[in-house]
Write a protein that holds these residues in place. Sequence first.
Motif, PDB file in Angstrom:
ATOM      1  N   GLY A  31      24.554 -61.033 -38.300  1.00  0.00           N
ATOM      2  CA  GLY A  31      24.301 -62.183 -37.511  1.00  0.00           C
ATOM      3  C   GLY A  31      25.373 -62.624 -36.290  1.00  0.00           C
ATOM      4  N   ASN A  32      26.663 -61.794 -36.496  1.00  0.00           N
ATOM      5  CA  ASN A  32      27.750 -62.476 -35.647  1.00  0.00           C
ATOM      6  C   ASN A  32      27.349 -61.551 -34.300  1.00  0.00           C
ATOM      7  OD1 ASN A  32      30.618 -61.828 -34.254  1.00  0.00           O
ATOM      8  ND2 ASN A  32      30.517 -63.637 -34.952  1.00  0.00           N
ATOM      9  N   GLU A  33      27.366 -62.321 -33.106  1.00  0.00           N
ATOM     10  CA  GLU A  33      26.980 -61.527 -31.994  1.00  0.00           C
ATOM     11  C   GLU A  33      28.129 -61.599 -30.895  1.00  0.00           C
ATOM     12  OE1 GLU A  33      22.228 -62.966 -31.888  1.00  0.00           O
ATOM     13  OE2 GLU A  33      23.667 -63.953 -30.532  1.00  0.00           O
ATOM     14  N   ARG A  34      29.098 -62.479 -31.237  1.00  0.00           N
ATOM     15  CA  ARG A  34      30.352 -62.516 -30.447  1.00  0.00           C
ATOM     16  C   ARG A  34      31.402 -63.305 -31.090  1.00  0.00           C
ATOM     17  NH1 ARG A  34      30.885 -64.660 -24.181  1.00  0.00           N
ATOM     18  NH2 ARG A  34      33.069 -63.981 -24.069  1.00  0.00           N
ATOM     19  N   TYR A  35      32.661 -62.753 -30.986  1.00  0.00           N
ATOM     20  CA  TYR A  35      33.701 -63.497 -31.652  1.00  0.00           C
ATOM     21  C   TYR A  35      34.894 -62.965 -30.828  1.00  0.00           C
ATOM     22  CZ  TYR A  35      36.686 -65.380 -35.355  1.00  0.00           C
ATOM     23  OH  TYR A  35      37.411 -66.112 -35.976  1.00  0.00           O
ATOM     24  N   ASP A  36      35.305 -64.046 -29.509  1.00  0.00           N
ATOM     25  CA  ASP A  36      36.218 -63.668 -28.854  1.00  0.00           C
ATOM     26  C   ASP A  36      36.887 -64.844 -28.624  1.00  0.00           C
ATOM     27  OD1 ASP A  36      35.367 -60.741 -28.026  1.00  0.00           O
ATOM     28  OD2 ASP A  36      33.754 -61.712 -26.918  1.00  0.00           O
ATOM     29  N   TYR A  37      38.516 -64.405 -28.454  1.00  0.00           N
ATOM     30  CA  TYR A  37      39.564 -65.226 -28.176  1.00  0.00           C
ATOM     31  C   TYR A  37      40.027 -65.254 -26.691  1.00  0.00           C
ATOM     32  CZ  TYR A  37      40.426 -65.769 -33.291  1.00  0.00           C
ATOM     33  OH  TYR A  37      40.142 -65.983 -34.577  1.00  0.00           O
ATOM     34  N   PHE A  38      40.472 -66.429 -25.987  1.00  0.00           N
ATOM     35  CA  PHE A  38      40.738 -66.553 -24.941  1.00  0.00           C
ATOM     36  C   PHE A  38      42.007 -67.493 -24.726  1.00  0.00           C
ATOM     37  CE2 PHE A  38      36.318 -65.448 -24.806  1.00  0.00           C
ATOM     38  CZ  PHE A  38      36.460 -64.351 -23.897  1.00  0.00           C
ATOM     39  N   ILE A  39      42.732 -67.346 -23.929  1.00  0.00           N
ATOM     40  CA  ILE A  39      43.961 -68.077 -23.679  1.00  0.00           C
ATOM     41  C   ILE A  39      43.749 -69.082 -22.451  1.00  0.00           C
ATOM     42  CG2 ILE A  39      46.570 -68.380 -23.139  1.00  0.00           C
ATOM     43  CD1 ILE A  39      45.772 -66.750 -25.941  1.00  0.00           C
ATOM     44  N   ALA A  40      43.830 -70.306 -22.512  1.00  0.00           N
ATOM     45  CA  ALA A  40      43.595 -71.261 -21.569  1.00  0.00           C
ATOM     46  C   ALA A  40      44.868 -71.264 -20.441  1.00  0.00           C
ATOM     47  CB  ALA A  40      43.517 -72.728 -22.084  1.00  0.00           C
ATOM     48  N   HIS A  41      44.567 -70.972 -19.356  1.00  0.00           N
ATOM     49  CA  HIS A  41      45.620 -70.888 -18.188  1.00  0.00           C
ATOM     50  C   HIS A  41      46.378 -72.045 -18.081  1.00  0.00           C
ATOM     51  CE1 HIS A  41      47.627 -69.463 -14.554  1.00  0.00           C
ATOM     52  NE2 HIS A  41      47.187 -70.566 -14.018  1.00  0.00           N
ATOM     53  N   ASN A  42      45.751 -73.406 -18.064  1.00  0.00           N
ATOM     54  CA  ASN A  42      46.355 -74.640 -17.755  1.00  0.00           C
ATOM     55  C   ASN A  42      46.875 -75.185 -19.240  1.00  0.00           C
ATOM     56  OD1 ASN A  42      43.851 -75.185 -18.871  1.00  0.00           O
ATOM     57  ND2 ASN A  42      43.591 -76.966 -17.601  1.00  0.00           N
ATOM     58  N   ASP A  43      46.767 -74.287 -20.163  1.00  0.00           N
ATOM     59  CA  ASP A  43      47.370 -75.156 -21.335  1.00  0.00           C
ATOM     60  C   ASP A  43      47.684 -73.791 -22.358  1.00  0.00           C
ATOM     61  OD1 ASP A  43      47.874 -76.465 -24.033  1.00  0.00           O
ATOM     62  OD2 ASP A  43      46.093 -77.392 -23.938  1.00  0.00           O
ATOM     63  N   PRO A  44      48.651 -73.253 -22.505  1.00  0.00           N
ATOM     64  CA  PRO A  44      49.334 -72.391 -23.152  1.00  0.00           C
ATOM     65  C   PRO A  44      49.336 -72.460 -24.483  1.00  0.00           C
ATOM     66  CG  PRO A  44      51.169 -73.112 -21.952  1.00  0.00           C
ATOM     67  CD  PRO A  44      49.966 -73.898 -21.505  1.00  0.00           C
ATOM     68  N   GLU A  45      49.297 -73.614 -25.153  1.00  0.00           N
ATOM     69  CA  GLU A  45      49.223 -73.961 -26.503  1.00  0.00           C
ATOM     70  C   GLU A  45      47.902 -74.149 -27.230  1.00  0.00           C
ATOM     71  OE1 GLU A  45      51.867 -73.993 -28.380  1.00  0.00           O
ATOM     72  OE2 GLU A  45      53.307 -74.130 -26.724  1.00  0.00           O
ATOM     73  N   THR A  46      46.948 -73.913 -26.221  1.00  0.00           N
ATOM     74  CA  THR A  46      45.304 -73.832 -26.930  1.00  0.00           C
ATOM     75  C   THR A  46      44.831 -72.362 -26.629  1.00  0.00           C
ATOM     76  OG1 THR A  46      45.099 -76.214 -26.141  1.00  0.00           O
ATOM     77  CG2 THR A  46      42.932 -74.919 -26.384  1.00  0.00           C
ATOM     78  N   VAL A  47      44.126 -71.927 -27.678  1.00  0.00           N
ATOM     79  CA  VAL A  47      43.189 -70.931 -27.599  1.00  0.00           C
ATOM     80  C   VAL A  47      41.974 -71.090 -27.771  1.00  0.00           C
ATOM     81  CG1 VAL A  47      42.825 -68.700 -28.751  1.00  0.00           C
ATOM     82  CG2 VAL A  47      45.172 -69.264 -28.345  1.00  0.00           C
ATOM     83  N   LEU A  48      41.013 -70.613 -26.967  1.00  0.00           N
ATOM     84  CA  LEU A  48      39.535 -70.746 -26.935  1.00  0.00           C
ATOM     85  C   LEU A  48      38.892 -69.663 -27.938  1.00  0.00           C
ATOM     86  CD1 LEU A  48      36.577 -72.015 -26.364  1.00  0.00           C
ATOM     87  CD2 LEU A  48      36.766 -70.792 -24.200  1.00  0.00           C
ATOM     88  N   LEU A  49      38.253 -70.033 -28.766  1.00  0.00           N
ATOM     89  CA  LEU A  49      37.225 -68.876 -29.509  1.00  0.00           C
ATOM     90  C   LEU A  49      35.891 -69.217 -29.260  1.00  0.00           C
ATOM     91  CD1 LEU A  49      36.637 -66.972 -31.644  1.00  0.00           C
ATOM     92  CD2 LEU A  49      36.568 -68.684 -33.428  1.00  0.00           C
ATOM     93  N   ILE A  50      35.220 -68.206 -28.744  1.00  0.00           N
ATOM     94  CA  ILE A  50      33.733 -68.223 -28.480  1.00  0.00           C
ATOM     95  C   ILE A  50      33.146 -67.368 -29.663  1.00  0.00           C
ATOM     96  CG2 ILE A  50      31.836 -67.527 -26.730  1.00  0.00           C
ATOM     97  CD1 ILE A  50      33.655 -67.891 -24.551  1.00  0.00           C
ATOM     98  N   ASP A  51      32.295 -68.160 -30.564  1.00  0.00           N
ATOM     99  CA  ASP A  51      31.685 -67.577 -31.699  1.00  0.00           C
ATOM    100  C   ASP A  51      30.116 -67.557 -31.461  1.00  0.00           C
ATOM    101  OD1 ASP A  51      32.035 -66.681 -34.268  1.00  0.00           O
ATOM    102  OD2 ASP A  51      32.179 -68.640 -35.000  1.00  0.00           O
ATOM    103  N   GLN A  52      29.614 -66.693 -31.409  1.00  0.00           N
ATOM    104  CA  GLN A  52      28.038 -66.757 -31.220  1.00  0.00           C
ATOM    105  C   GLN A  52      27.263 -66.161 -32.364  1.00  0.00           C
ATOM    106  OE1 GLN A  52      26.820 -65.568 -27.214  1.00  0.00           O
ATOM    107  NE2 GLN A  52      24.785 -65.188 -27.892  1.00  0.00           N
ATOM    108  N   TRP A  53      26.476 -66.766 -32.943  1.00  0.00           N
ATOM    109  CA  TRP A  53      25.628 -66.180 -33.973  1.00  0.00           C
ATOM    110  C   TRP A  53      23.829 -66.093 -33.787  1.00  0.00           C
ATOM    111  CZ3 TRP A  53      28.382 -64.613 -38.231  1.00  0.00           C
ATOM    112  CH2 TRP A  53      29.606 -64.896 -38.361  1.00  0.00           C
ATOM    113  N   ARG A  54      23.493 -65.235 -34.478  1.00  0.00           N
ATOM    114  CA  ARG A  54      21.987 -65.036 -34.170  1.00  0.00           C
ATOM    115  C   ARG A  54      21.063 -66.426 -34.507  1.00  0.00           C
ATOM    116  NH1 ARG A  54      20.911 -61.197 -38.186  1.00  0.00           N
ATOM    117  NH2 ARG A  54      21.094 -63.126 -39.682  1.00  0.00           N
ATOM    118  N   ASP A  55      21.599 -67.064 -35.498  1.00  0.00           N
ATOM    119  CA  ASP A  55      20.967 -68.339 -36.035  1.00  0.00           C
ATOM    120  C   ASP A  55      21.767 -69.249 -36.844  1.00  0.00           C
ATOM    121  OD1 ASP A  55      20.498 -67.066 -38.409  1.00  0.00           O
ATOM    122  OD2 ASP A  55      18.587 -66.336 -37.942  1.00  0.00           O
TER     123      ASP A  55
END
Length: 108
Positions: free
Chosen positions: A37-61
């Motif tokens: 059911g996992n469709e996406r699990y990707d980390y991103f670094i915030a350009h304007n906030d180097p102390e924050t990481v964004l996780l985009i976590d996508q699931w089927r349902d």
Amino acid sequence: MSLTVNLYYTGTNGNARKFVEEMESRGIADAIRAEDGNERYDYFIAHNDPETVLLIDQWRDQEAIDAHHASPMMNELAELREKYDLHMRVERFVPTDTNDHDNTFIRQ
């Protein structure tokens, strides 16, 4: 219908990035990507906030998310969040169909 959860991990002294590095090096992130059911699990670094990481976590349902949350892997995640003293902010999205008007602004 897919569900997308954006998780913002914030720490100090580069701890959010260290958390991601350990998630990847220990294979935890790949194990989550392989979950049913996992469709996406990707980390991103915030350009304007180097102390924050964004996780985009996508699931089927919702059922797939619930199964993930009930898995023993969640204990590993909680331990790492504690180890790196991370704080979280969560946003949850349900995709909608785009219309022709939206498409005029999207470069493909």
